[in-house]
Design a protein around this motif. Structure first.
Motif, PDB file in Angstrom:
ATOM      1  N   VAL A   1       3.299 -11.927   4.101  1.00 44.75           N
ATOM      2  CA  VAL A   1       3.588 -10.841   3.157  1.00 44.75           C
ATOM      3  C   VAL A   1       3.508  -9.497   3.873  1.00 44.75           C
ATOM      4  O   VAL A   1       4.365  -8.616   3.677  1.00 44.75           O
ATOM      5  CB  VAL A   1       2.612 -10.887   1.967  1.00 44.75           C
ATOM      6  N   ALA A   2       2.502  -9.322   4.732  1.00 50.32           N
ATOM      7  CA  ALA A   2       2.365  -8.072   5.496  1.00 50.32           C
ATOM      8  C   ALA A   2       3.558  -7.864   6.408  1.00 50.32           C
ATOM      9  O   ALA A   2       4.089  -6.743   6.523  1.00 50.32           O
ATOM     10  CB  ALA A   2       1.069  -8.100   6.307  1.00 50.32           C
ATOM     11  N   ALA A   3       4.003  -8.923   7.078  1.00 49.99           N
ATOM     12  CA  ALA A   3       5.168  -8.818   7.962  1.00 49.99           C
ATOM     13  C   ALA A   3       6.418  -8.459   7.174  1.00 49.99           C
ATOM     14  O   ALA A   3       7.236  -7.634   7.619  1.00 49.99           O
ATOM     15  CB  ALA A   3       5.369 -10.125   8.715  1.00 49.99           C
TER      16      ALA A   3
ATOM     17  N   MET B   1      -4.378   1.225  -0.662  1.00 49.58           N
ATOM     18  CA  MET B   1      -5.264   0.478   0.236  1.00 49.58           C
ATOM     19  C   MET B   1      -6.094  -0.529  -0.560  1.00 49.58           C
ATOM     20  O   MET B   1      -6.266  -1.689  -0.145  1.00 49.58           O
ATOM     21  CB  MET B   1      -6.190   1.428   0.982  1.00 49.58           C
ATOM     22  N   LEU B   2      -6.614  -0.093  -1.707  1.00 48.19           N
ATOM     23  CA  LEU B   2      -7.387  -0.987  -2.568  1.00 48.19           C
ATOM     24  C   LEU B   2      -6.535  -2.157  -3.029  1.00 48.19           C
ATOM     25  O   LEU B   2      -6.980  -3.313  -3.006  1.00 48.19           O
ATOM     26  CB  LEU B   2      -7.929  -0.210  -3.767  1.00 48.19           C
ATOM     27  N   ALA B   3      -5.297  -1.867  -3.423  1.00 48.24           N
ATOM     28  CA  ALA B   3      -4.406  -2.923  -3.885  1.00 48.24           C
ATOM     29  C   ALA B   3      -4.095  -3.912  -2.763  1.00 48.24           C
ATOM     30  O   ALA B   3      -4.064  -5.132  -2.988  1.00 48.24           O
ATOM     31  CB  ALA B   3      -3.108  -2.319  -4.426  1.00 48.24           C
ATOM     32  N   GLY B   4      -3.870  -3.402  -1.556  1.00 49.89           N
ATOM     33  CA  GLY B   4      -3.586  -4.286  -0.430  1.00 49.89           C
ATOM     34  C   GLY B   4      -4.758  -5.186  -0.102  1.00 49.89           C
ATOM     35  O   GLY B   4      -4.591  -6.387   0.132  1.00 49.89           O
ATOM     36  N   ALA B   5      -5.963  -4.610  -0.079  1.00 51.26           N
ATOM     37  CA  ALA B   5      -7.152  -5.413   0.219  1.00 51.26           C
ATOM     38  C   ALA B   5      -7.399  -6.446  -0.873  1.00 51.26           C
ATOM     39  O   ALA B   5      -7.752  -7.605  -0.586  1.00 51.26           O
ATOM     40  CB  ALA B   5      -8.365  -4.502   0.370  1.00 51.26           C
ATOM     41  N   ALA B   6      -7.203  -6.050  -2.135  1.00 49.12           N
ATOM     42  CA  ALA B   6      -7.410  -6.986  -3.246  1.00 49.12           C
ATOM     43  C   ALA B   6      -6.381  -8.113  -3.200  1.00 49.12           C
ATOM     44  O   ALA B   6      -6.719  -9.290  -3.378  1.00 49.12           O
ATOM     45  CB  ALA B   6      -7.328  -6.245  -4.576  1.00 49.12           C
ATOM     46  N   ALA B   7      -5.119  -7.747  -2.937  1.00 42.66           N
ATOM     47  CA  ALA B   7      -4.075  -8.772  -2.843  1.00 42.66           C
ATOM     48  C   ALA B   7      -4.359  -9.714  -1.684  1.00 42.66           C
ATOM     49  O   ALA B   7      -4.181 -10.937  -1.797  1.00 42.66           O
ATOM     50  CB  ALA B   7      -2.706  -8.109  -2.678  1.00 42.66           C
ATOM     51  N   GLY B   8      -4.791  -9.153  -0.549  1.00 45.41           N
ATOM     52  CA  GLY B   8      -5.128  -9.991   0.592  1.00 45.41           C
ATOM     53  C   GLY B   8      -6.262 -10.951   0.290  1.00 45.41           C
ATOM     54  O   GLY B   8      -6.212 -12.135   0.653  1.00 45.41           O
ATOM     55  N   ALA B   9      -7.291 -10.452  -0.397  1.00 47.10           N
ATOM     56  CA  ALA B   9      -8.432 -11.310  -0.742  1.00 47.10           C
ATOM     57  C   ALA B   9      -8.013 -12.446  -1.668  1.00 47.10           C
ATOM     58  O   ALA B   9      -8.461 -13.587  -1.513  1.00 47.10           O
ATOM     59  CB  ALA B   9      -9.523 -10.470  -1.398  1.00 47.10           C
ATOM     60  N   LEU B  10      -7.130 -12.155  -2.619  1.00 48.41           N
ATOM     61  CA  LEU B  10      -6.672 -13.195  -3.547  1.00 48.41           C
ATOM     62  C   LEU B  10      -5.768 -14.212  -2.849  1.00 48.41           C
ATOM     63  O   LEU B  10      -5.901 -15.424  -3.045  1.00 48.41           O
ATOM     64  CB  LEU B  10      -5.943 -12.554  -4.729  1.00 48.41           C
ATOM     65  N   LEU B  11      -4.837 -13.719  -2.018  1.00 45.07           N
ATOM     66  CA  LEU B  11      -3.899 -14.616  -1.335  1.00 45.07           C
ATOM     67  C   LEU B  11      -4.577 -15.453  -0.268  1.00 45.07           C
ATOM     68  O   LEU B  11      -4.071 -16.527   0.096  1.00 45.07           O
ATOM     69  CB  LEU B  11      -2.754 -13.805  -0.721  1.00 45.07           C
ATOM     70  N   LEU B  12      -5.722 -14.991   0.225  1.00 40.61           N
ATOM     71  CA  LEU B  12      -6.464 -15.778   1.206  1.00 40.61           C
ATOM     72  C   LEU B  12      -6.948 -17.102   0.614  1.00 40.61           C
ATOM     73  O   LEU B  12      -7.260 -18.038   1.362  1.00 40.61           O
ATOM     74  CB  LEU B  12      -7.660 -14.989   1.739  1.00 40.61           C
ATOM     75  N   ARG B  13      -7.033 -17.192  -0.705  1.00 34.99           N
ATOM     76  CA  ARG B  13      -7.393 -18.463  -1.332  1.00 34.99           C
ATOM     77  C   ARG B  13      -6.320 -19.517  -1.075  1.00 34.99           C
ATOM     78  O   ARG B  13      -6.598 -20.725  -1.152  1.00 34.99           O
ATOM     79  CB  ARG B  13      -7.586 -18.264  -2.835  1.00 34.99           C
ATOM     80  N   VAL B  14      -5.114 -19.053  -0.779  1.00 34.96           N
ATOM     81  CA  VAL B  14      -4.024 -19.972  -0.429  1.00 34.96           C
ATOM     82  C   VAL B  14      -4.032 -20.234   1.068  1.00 34.96           C
ATOM     83  O   VAL B  14      -4.212 -21.362   1.513  1.00 34.96           O
ATOM     84  CB  VAL B  14      -2.666 -19.416  -0.885  1.00 34.96           C
TER      85      VAL B  14
ATOM     86  N   LEU C   1      -3.864  -5.451   3.429  1.00 35.24           N
ATOM     87  CA  LEU C   1      -3.630  -6.886   3.569  1.00 35.24           C
ATOM     88  C   LEU C   1      -4.215  -7.432   4.869  1.00 35.24           C
ATOM     89  O   LEU C   1      -4.951  -8.428   4.875  1.00 35.24           O
ATOM     90  CB  LEU C   1      -2.126  -7.173   3.538  1.00 35.24           C
ATOM     91  N   VAL C   2      -3.865  -6.781   5.985  1.00 41.15           N
ATOM     92  CA  VAL C   2      -4.254  -7.315   7.290  1.00 41.15           C
ATOM     93  C   VAL C   2      -5.755  -7.174   7.519  1.00 41.15           C
ATOM     94  O   VAL C   2      -6.393  -8.068   8.097  1.00 41.15           O
ATOM     95  CB  VAL C   2      -3.450  -6.626   8.413  1.00 41.15           C
ATOM     96  N   ASP C   3      -6.346  -6.074   7.068  1.00 44.29           N
ATOM     97  CA  ASP C   3      -7.792  -5.938   7.227  1.00 44.29           C
ATOM     98  C   ASP C   3      -8.553  -6.915   6.337  1.00 44.29           C
ATOM     99  O   ASP C   3      -9.679  -7.324   6.664  1.00 44.29           O
ATOM    100  CB  ASP C   3      -8.234  -4.503   6.958  1.00 44.29           C
ATOM    101  N   ALA C   4      -7.970  -7.305   5.204  1.00 45.45           N
ATOM    102  CA  ALA C   4      -8.593  -8.352   4.391  1.00 45.45           C
ATOM    103  C   ALA C   4      -8.649  -9.659   5.174  1.00 45.45           C
ATOM    104  O   ALA C   4      -9.655 -10.373   5.167  1.00 45.45           O
ATOM    105  CB  ALA C   4      -7.811  -8.541   3.087  1.00 45.45           C
ATOM    106  N   VAL C   5      -7.559  -9.959   5.892  1.00 46.62           N
ATOM    107  CA  VAL C   5      -7.537 -11.164   6.718  1.00 46.62           C
ATOM    108  C   VAL C   5      -8.571 -11.081   7.829  1.00 46.62           C
ATOM    109  O   VAL C   5      -9.355 -12.015   8.057  1.00 46.62           O
ATOM    110  CB  VAL C   5      -6.131 -11.373   7.324  1.00 46.62           C
ATOM    111  N   SER C   6      -8.581  -9.952   8.545  1.00 43.16           N
ATOM    112  CA  SER C   6      -9.466  -9.851   9.709  1.00 43.16           C
ATOM    113  C   SER C   6     -10.934  -9.884   9.307  1.00 43.16           C
ATOM    114  O   SER C   6     -11.752 -10.535   9.965  1.00 43.16           O
ATOM    115  CB  SER C   6      -9.154  -8.577  10.504  1.00 43.16           C
ATOM    116  N   PHE C   7     -11.279  -9.225   8.209  1.00 43.35           N
ATOM    117  CA  PHE C   7     -12.690  -9.170   7.822  1.00 43.35           C
ATOM    118  C   PHE C   7     -13.159 -10.471   7.187  1.00 43.35           C
ATOM    119  O   PHE C   7     -14.266 -10.944   7.465  1.00 43.35           O
ATOM    120  CB  PHE C   7     -12.926  -8.004   6.864  1.00 43.35           C
ATOM    121  N   LEU C   8     -12.334 -11.057   6.330  1.00 43.97           N
ATOM    122  CA  LEU C   8     -12.762 -12.235   5.575  1.00 43.97           C
ATOM    123  C   LEU C   8     -12.497 -13.554   6.299  1.00 43.97           C
ATOM    124  O   LEU C   8     -13.179 -14.546   6.035  1.00 43.97           O
ATOM    125  CB  LEU C   8     -12.057 -12.264   4.212  1.00 43.97           C
ATOM    126  N   ALA C   9     -11.525 -13.564   7.207  1.00 41.64           N
ATOM    127  CA  ALA C   9     -11.146 -14.843   7.823  1.00 41.64           C
ATOM    128  C   ALA C   9     -11.280 -14.872   9.338  1.00 41.64           C
ATOM    129  O   ALA C   9     -11.178 -15.943   9.927  1.00 41.64           O
ATOM    130  CB  ALA C   9      -9.701 -15.189   7.444  1.00 41.64           C
TER     131      ALA C   9
END
Length: 237
Positions: free
Chosen positions: A207-209, A186-199, A28-36
């Motif tokens: 969610v990570a916290a 890890m795949l599920a967390g990154a995928a969930a992070g990428a999808l939730l980043l649309r919000v 989740l958190v790495d999805a945020v850091s890399f994409l945002a």
């Protein structure tokens, strides 16, 4: 003589499950850091060291300050985790809940501050990156000290190589379900992070916290229950 590895206060299955929750948090958190936050990782330091080397090429368009900030924050968090482990592992009732509680609080604080615009996101988010890297450094340092075999919550290269190598040889694979579980989580967390980043970024971090707080609460409840049982007087005494 090396210090003894502390025993997890919960059962083996619960320990594995809680580690997988933390692996999900990493995704989740790495999805945020890399994409945002400018194509940087706050948990997977292998990528940042690679980015730091690639920043020497002008066409890479990588500013070295970004991976350096993540590396520095991660090191600080890992140092804090190491000091806490050395001071509190004799009283494990406090060590694990405190470490993961601090991680949850830091990530939750970043979620709140990004939601209100106090902490920036985007290409000039060095402070946000450093703070999140500190939180993930705490997580990784604590998990390292706990020392559960084949579960690191971050590094999956060796897990994948070990699973494939052992599966293709005559040697029986060691804990293949843990390796596969780590990769899938890890795949599920990154995928969930990428999808939730649309919000929003803040939603992913919230969610990570929350997930990390659940881990802290599980360790606290287990240790509290153990302490309560220890205080019960022997009825045959």
């Amino acid at each position: 003589m090396p210090a003894a590895v502390p025993e997890s206060p919960v059962s083996r299955h619960w320990t594995v499950g809680l580690h997988l929750v933390l692996t999900f948090v990493t995704g989740l958190v790495d999805a945020v850091s890399f994409l945002a936050l400018g194509q940087v990782f706050v948990a997977n330091m292998t990528g940042n060291i690679t980015f730091l080397g690639l920043s020497l090429h002008p066409d890479a368009h990588i500013q070295p300050v970004t991976p350096l900030g993540a590396l520095g924050g991660f090191v600080v968090g890992a140092l804090v985790a190491g000091q806490a482990a050395s001071r509190l592992d004799r009283t494990p009732r406090w060590w694990l809940p405190t470490a993961f509680g601090v991680e949850s609080a830091v990530i939750g604080l970043v979620a709140a501050l990004t939601a209100t615009g106090v902490l920036p996101v985007g290409d000039e988010a060095e402070v946000t990156i450093i703070v999140l890297a500190v939180a993930l450094g705490v997580q990784n340092g604590t998990v390292h000290h706990l020392g559960v075999h084949n579960l690191t919550t971050t590094v999956l290269t060796l897990s994948l190589a070990g699973f494939v190598t052992d599966s293709s040889s005559r040697r029986r694979a060691a804990w293949p379900q843990r390796r596969l579980g780590s990769i899938a989580t890890m795949l599920a967390g990154a995928a969930a992070g990428a999808l939730l980043l649309r919000v929003s970024v803040s939603l992913v971090l919230a969610v990570a916290a929350a997930c990390t707080l659940i881990v802290a609460a599980c360790f606290a409840l287990a240790l509290g229950g153990r302490a309560a049982r220890a205080r019960v007087p022997d009825s045959h005494g």
